[in-house]
Design a protein around this motif. Structure first.
Motif, PDB file in Angstrom:
ATOM      1  N   ALA A  21       0.825  -1.242  -0.021  1.00  0.00           N
ATOM      2  CA  ALA A  21      -0.088  -0.071   0.145  1.00  0.00           C
ATOM      3  C   ALA A  21       0.900   1.311   0.066  1.00  0.00           C
ATOM      4  N   GLN A  22       1.968   1.104   0.898  1.00  0.00           N
ATOM      5  CA  GLN A  22       3.077   2.478   0.714  1.00  0.00           C
ATOM      6  C   GLN A  22       3.346   2.585  -0.431  1.00  0.00           C
ATOM      7  N   ASP A  23       3.919   1.587  -1.319  1.00  0.00           N
ATOM      8  CA  ASP A  23       4.502   1.680  -2.439  1.00  0.00           C
ATOM      9  C   ASP A  23       3.661   2.220  -3.518  1.00  0.00           C
ATOM     10  N   LEU A  26       3.731   6.842  -2.945  1.00  0.00           N
ATOM     11  CA  LEU A  26       4.917   7.125  -2.017  1.00  0.00           C
ATOM     12  C   LEU A  26       4.906   8.605  -1.914  1.00  0.00           C
ATOM     13  N   TRP A  27       4.085   9.404  -2.739  1.00  0.00           N
ATOM     14  CA  TRP A  27       3.850  10.795  -2.898  1.00  0.00           C
ATOM     15  C   TRP A  27       3.337  11.035  -1.436  1.00  0.00           C
ATOM     16  N   ALA A  28       2.831  10.345  -0.533  1.00  0.00           N
ATOM     17  CA  ALA A  28       2.068  10.562   0.571  1.00  0.00           C
ATOM     18  C   ALA A  28       3.018  10.383   1.896  1.00  0.00           C
ATOM     19  N   VAL A 142       9.366   4.552  -7.947  1.00  0.00           N
ATOM     20  CA  VAL A 142      10.209   5.633  -7.613  1.00  0.00           C
ATOM     21  C   VAL A 142       9.686   7.257  -7.617  1.00  0.00           C
ATOM     22  N   LEU A 143       9.253   7.408  -8.831  1.00  0.00           N
ATOM     23  CA  LEU A 143       9.193   8.737  -9.405  1.00  0.00           C
ATOM     24  C   LEU A 143       7.974   9.150  -8.578  1.00  0.00           C
ATOM     25  N   GLY A 144       7.179   8.441  -8.021  1.00  0.00           N
ATOM     26  CA  GLY A 144       5.976   8.624  -7.098  1.00  0.00           C
ATOM     27  C   GLY A 144       6.471   9.577  -5.855  1.00  0.00           C
ATOM     28  N   MET A 167       4.296  17.178  -4.400  1.00  0.00           N
ATOM     29  CA  MET A 167       3.101  17.555  -5.121  1.00  0.00           C
ATOM     30  C   MET A 167       3.438  16.910  -6.716  1.00  0.00           C
ATOM     31  N   TRP A 168       4.446  16.393  -6.982  1.00  0.00           N
ATOM     32  CA  TRP A 168       4.465  15.958  -8.336  1.00  0.00           C
ATOM     33  C   TRP A 168       4.488  14.425  -8.440  1.00  0.00           C
ATOM     34  N   GLY A 169       4.368  13.784  -7.181  1.00  0.00           N
ATOM     35  CA  GLY A 169       4.599  12.245  -7.180  1.00  0.00           C
ATOM     36  C   GLY A 169       3.480  11.598  -7.924  1.00  0.00           C
ATOM     37  N   GLN A 170       2.309  11.835  -7.861  1.00  0.00           N
ATOM     38  CA  GLN A 170       1.297  11.056  -8.359  1.00  0.00           C
ATOM     39  C   GLN A 170       1.231  11.235  -9.990  1.00  0.00           C
TER      40      GLN A 170
END
Length: 187
Positions: A21-23, A26-28, A142-144, A167-170
């Motif tokens: 769930a975390q992966d 990851l933006w959160a 990773v980008l998230g 702010m860009w992760g998602q």
């Protein structure tokens, strides 16, 4: 004693679920790997190797011995293509990100160029190559977790201040996986 074994069994069952769930978003989550002017939340099961061969740094995010993404930080990154429009453009106060995705045979090359209006922040160039859905999902994870940070300075100290949430992760994660719903937040 039975309740102890039930408790341990419950933890054993839920532990993989919480990391999955975390992966997924990851933006959160807060960062756990810091660069010069940016940071990453590294997905479960991945590692980062860092080297400074000269006046620049290379951060290699890996999973099971395979490179997921290379992050170059320094004053001489590869230039972004001037004649090709970016697939994704994101902005934040003082920062711009241009993302490009190019099919090369059976693989896809990803180039992300991050620059800052501030002279003390080095440009970043993120480079990745995927050949299938598993590698694409690893890159998206990773980008998230990627975010840009700022420096707070006084006469004697410098502190890197990074947002808790990306702010860009998602948008980056969705772009990497090719989701049509990828809407890029700007400013």
């Amino acid at each position: 004693m039975k309740s102890f074994y039930r408790y341990v069994s419950l933890i054993a069952v839920l532990a993989p679920l919480s990391s999955s769930a975390q992966d997924a978003n990851l933006w959160a989550y807060s960062c756990d790997h810091f660069l010069h002017g940016a940071c990453l939340r590294i997905p479960s099961g991945m590692s980062v190797n860092y080297e400074a061969p000269a006046d620049f740094g290379l951060h290699r995010v890996q999973v099971e011995g395979r490179e997921v993404v290379l992050v170059y930080e320094g004053d001489a990154p590869s230039r972004r293509p001037a004649d090709t429009p970016a697939d994704l453009k994101l902005t934040a106060p003082g920062y711009q990100l241009y993302a490009f995705k190019v099919s090369e045979g059976k693989s896809v090359r990803y180039d992300l160029h991050v620059s800052s209006a501030k002279s003390e922040v080095m440009p970043l160039h993120l480079v990745a190559r995927t050949t299938g859905a598993v590698e694409q999902a690893a890159l998206a994870a990773v980008l998230g977790g990627f975010r840009v940070c700022s420096f707070k300075r006084n006469r004697t100290d410098q502190t890197l201040v990074c947002p808790r949430r990306s702010m860009w992760g998602q948008a980056l994660s969705e772009w990497a996986t090719g989701k049509a719903s990828a809407k890029a937040p700007t400013d």
